[in-house]
Design a protein around this motif. Structure first.
Motif, short mmCIF file in Angstrom:
data_model
loop_
_atom_site.label_atom_id
_atom_site.label_comp_id
_atom_site.label_asym_id
_atom_site.label_seq_id
_atom_site.Cartn_x
_atom_site.Cartn_y
_atom_site.Cartn_z
N VAL A 11 -11.97 -2.30 3.20
CA VAL A 11 -12.17 -3.58 3.89
C VAL A 11 -13.39 -4.29 3.33
O VAL A 11 -13.37 -5.51 3.11
CB VAL A 11 -12.29 -3.38 5.42
N GLY A 12 -14.45 -3.55 3.07
CA GLY A 12 -15.66 -4.14 2.51
C GLY A 12 -15.42 -4.76 1.14
O GLY A 12 -15.86 -5.88 0.87
N CYS A 13 -14.70 -4.05 0.28
CA CYS A 13 -14.38 -4.59 -1.05
C CYS A 13 -13.56 -5.86 -0.95
O CYS A 13 -13.83 -6.85 -1.65
CB CYS A 13 -13.64 -3.55 -1.88
N ALA A 14 -12.56 -5.85 -0.07
CA ALA A 14 -11.72 -7.04 0.11
C ALA A 14 -12.53 -8.22 0.64
O ALA A 14 -12.39 -9.35 0.16
CB ALA A 14 -10.56 -6.73 1.06
N ALA A 15 -13.40 -7.98 1.61
CA ALA A 15 -14.20 -9.05 2.20
C ALA A 15 -15.15 -9.66 1.19
O ALA A 15 -15.29 -10.89 1.10
CB ALA A 15 -14.97 -8.53 3.42
N ARG A 23 -15.16 -18.25 -0.81
CA ARG A 23 -16.13 -18.61 0.23
C ARG A 23 -15.47 -18.62 1.60
O ARG A 23 -15.75 -19.45 2.46
CB ARG A 23 -16.78 -19.98 -0.04
N ARG A 24 -14.58 -17.66 1.78
CA ARG A 24 -13.83 -17.53 3.03
C ARG A 24 -13.39 -16.08 3.16
O ARG A 24 -13.04 -15.44 2.18
CB ARG A 24 -12.60 -18.44 2.93
N ILE A 25 -13.43 -15.55 4.39
CA ILE A 25 -12.93 -14.20 4.66
C ILE A 25 -11.68 -14.37 5.51
O ILE A 25 -11.73 -14.96 6.59
CB ILE A 25 -13.98 -13.36 5.41
N SER A 26 -10.56 -13.85 5.02
CA SER A 26 -9.30 -14.05 5.72
C SER A 26 -9.25 -13.26 7.03
O SER A 26 -9.92 -12.24 7.19
CB SER A 26 -8.12 -13.65 4.83
N TYR A 135 -22.13 -14.39 2.81
CA TYR A 135 -22.84 -13.38 3.58
C TYR A 135 -22.09 -12.06 3.67
O TYR A 135 -22.65 -11.06 4.09
CB TYR A 135 -23.15 -13.92 4.99
N ALA A 136 -20.83 -12.04 3.28
CA ALA A 136 -20.06 -10.78 3.33
C ALA A 136 -20.72 -9.66 2.53
O ALA A 136 -20.73 -8.52 2.99
CB ALA A 136 -18.63 -10.99 2.87
N PRO A 137 -21.29 -9.92 1.34
CA PRO A 137 -21.95 -8.82 0.64
C PRO A 137 -23.08 -8.19 1.46
O PRO A 137 -23.26 -6.97 1.44
CB PRO A 137 -22.49 -9.48 -0.64
N ALA A 138 -23.83 -9.00 2.19
CA ALA A 138 -24.91 -8.45 3.02
C ALA A 138 -24.35 -7.64 4.19
O ALA A 138 -24.85 -6.56 4.50
CB ALA A 138 -25.79 -9.59 3.54
N ILE A 139 -23.32 -8.16 4.84
CA ILE A 139 -22.69 -7.44 5.95
C ILE A 139 -22.16 -6.10 5.48
O ILE A 139 -22.39 -5.05 6.09
CB ILE A 139 -21.57 -8.28 6.59
N VAL A 140 -21.44 -6.13 4.37
CA VAL A 140 -20.83 -4.91 3.84
C VAL A 140 -21.90 -3.91 3.42
O VAL A 140 -21.76 -2.70 3.66
CB VAL A 140 -19.86 -5.26 2.69
N ALA A 141 -22.99 -4.38 2.82
CA ALA A 141 -24.07 -3.46 2.43
C ALA A 141 -24.63 -2.76 3.66
O ALA A 141 -24.84 -1.54 3.65
CB ALA A 141 -25.17 -4.22 1.70
N GLY A 142 -24.86 -3.51 4.73
CA GLY A 142 -25.37 -2.91 5.96
C GLY A 142 -24.40 -1.91 6.56
O GLY A 142 -24.80 -0.82 6.99
N VAL A 143 -23.15 -2.27 6.59
CA VAL A 143 -22.13 -1.38 7.16
C VAL A 143 -21.98 -0.12 6.32
O VAL A 143 -21.91 0.99 6.85
CB VAL A 143 -20.78 -2.13 7.31
N TRP A 144 -21.93 -0.27 5.00
CA TRP A 144 -21.79 0.90 4.14
C TRP A 144 -22.98 1.83 4.25
O TRP A 144 -22.81 3.06 4.24
CB TRP A 144 -21.59 0.48 2.70
#
Length: 151
Positions: A11-15, A23-26, A135-144
């Protein structure tokens, strides 16, 4: 190893790919995280798992809702954090949000430096509006960071 790690990774890779490219997360990406969190927690703990997934989802949604209401981030980012909240549960989502904020600050600082360097080059137009930073890269980094620390 549980299924939480590989699902969080996928999910992180896709986001990140969607947010950088479009510039959109589905809703499909956030929905996949949300549904996976519910299915996995219910399969492990029954009704208790449903409570864990629901609480994590609500906290993940609420933690970034203020920033969305202040036009600081998009709705896709908020929904993504809700989806990850259902996967991580309520105990880990605040830590993931904190790491995401730190990662977001570092990404923003790097972006600001890149813009300053670019503005000093001859022939670069001045006074351009800064683009929104995905911002998805930052969210995913935190989650991972949180997810793989728990594994």
């Amino acid at each position: 190893m549980t299924l939480f790690g590989p699902i969080t990774f996928a999910v992180g890779c896709a986001a990140v790919a969607e947010d950088i490219a479009r510039r959109r997360i589905s809703n499909w990406t956030s929905g996949a995280a949300l549904a996976s969190g519910f299915v996995l927690h219910i399969a492990r703990q029954g009704w208790r798992g449903a409570v864990v997934a629901t609480t994590g989802m609500l906290l993940g949604f609420a933690v970034f809702l203020v920033f969305y209401l202040l036009n600081g981030m998009g709705g896709g980012d908020v929904k993504l954090m809700a989806g990850f909240g259902s996967l991580l549960g309520p105990n880990a989502i605040f830590c993931a949000a904190w790491f995401a904020a730190v990662a977001g600050g570092l990404i923003a600082a790097g972006y600001a430096v890149a813009l300053a360097v670019r503005a000093r080059r001859p022939g670069t137009p001045d006074g351009r509006q800064a683009e929104a930073i995905p911002y998805a890269p930052a969210i995913v980094a935190g989650v991972w960071l949180v997810e793989f620390a728990l594994e």
